[in-house]
Design an enzyme around this catalytic site. Structure first.
Site, PDB file in Angstrom:
ATOM      1  CB  SER A 141      34.346  86.878   2.970  1.00 33.57           C
ATOM      2  OG  SER A 141      33.954  88.198   3.313  1.00 33.57           O
ATOM      3  CE1 TYR A 154      39.382  88.276   3.116  1.00 32.94           C
ATOM      4  CE2 TYR A 154      37.437  89.651   2.804  1.00 32.94           C
ATOM      5  CZ  TYR A 154      38.087  88.602   3.453  1.00 32.94           C
ATOM      6  OH  TYR A 154      37.415  87.895   4.422  1.00 32.94           O
TER       7      TYR A 154
END
Length: 259
Positions: A141, A154
């Site tokens: 990501s 995350y």
């Protein structure tokens, strides 16, 4: 008769995983689809008119090493060694380190996004290297480029994905196996729809899947999709810490579990 190529995808029950499955099917691949909700994946494949001999579903949880590595071994036994393995399963939940219970959210994030990725690849690495071909694809990501407030679990997990795949790429390169890291920006999936902040260059999962398919086929070592988010992430990486902190001051935090 030559069999169609095979792709193994985790997190195939929704979002990016499902879109990738549809794209690979359209390209003539057989599908090996792994997800906790196996019945839902089967129902989806049947609703798409995918013939029974063109797909198999493996009910597995990437947080459970025995479960996901077992699914990989079952895939090899029943469908053969895949040409492409995509470790896509992931979770994204905000945390507050001051809250004790959120440490368990961090544990779950690492178990899913990091250990789960390595366990997904594990059954296939030796077989691919012995064959001398294949693609191992890690879904990272742009959030792995810099840490965002409230998003510590995350962001750090996706930073680890980038480094892990880079390490694995060096290990597999001499054997003809390519490791591809895909860093999505904001993709319109169940993981992003409840975000309470702006999501520039938001992309439909189907469009993302087309771009990712091309990058994987090309054997790209690292690709940000969409490309505009790649530019943004590089600019953020270049900002001095003081300026970066000022830019993010007041930015809404990622929703925590239960919020």
């Amino acid at each position: 008769m030559t069999r169609a190529p095979l792709v193994f995808i985790t997190g195939a029950s929704s979002g990016i995983g499902q879109a990738l499955a549809a794209r690979y099917h359209a390209a003539g691949y057989r599908l090996a689809l792994a997800a906790r909700r196996g019945a839902e994946v089967t129902a989806w494949a049947q609703s798409q008119g995918i013939a029974a001999e063109e797909f198999a579903v493996y009910a597995a949880d990437v947080r459970d090493v025995a479960s996901i590595t077992g699914a990989g071994r079952d895939c090899i036994a029943s469908q053969g060694v895949p040409d492409v393995v995509i470790a896509n399963a992931g979770i994204s939940v905000g945390i507050d380190t001051a809250v004790l219970d959120d440490l368990e959210v961090m544990r779950a994030t690492y178990e899913t996004n990091n250990l789960g990725m390595a366990a997904t690849f594990q059954p296939f690495v030796r077989a691919m290297c012995e064959r001398g071909s294949g693609r191992l694809v890690g879904i990272a990501s742009v959030a792995g480029i810099r840490g965002l407030p409230g998003h510590g679990a995350y962001c750090s997990s996706k930073a680890a994905v980038i480094s892990y795949c880079e390490s694995l790429r060096g290990e597999c390169r001499p054997h003809g196996v390519k490791v591809v890291t895909i860093a999505p920006g904001y993709i319109d999936t169940p993981l992003t729809r409840h975000n309470r902040y702006g999501m520039p260059f938001l992309m439909a999962p189907e469009r993302f899947a087309h771009k990712a398919f091309d990058a994987i086929a090309a054997g790209a070592s690292f690709r940000t999709i969409p490309w505009q988010m790649g530019v943004v992430s590089k600019l953020l990486r270049m900002l001095p810490n003081a300026l970066f902190d000022a830019v993010l001051a007041g930015r809404p935090r990622k929703r925590r579990l239960g919020e």
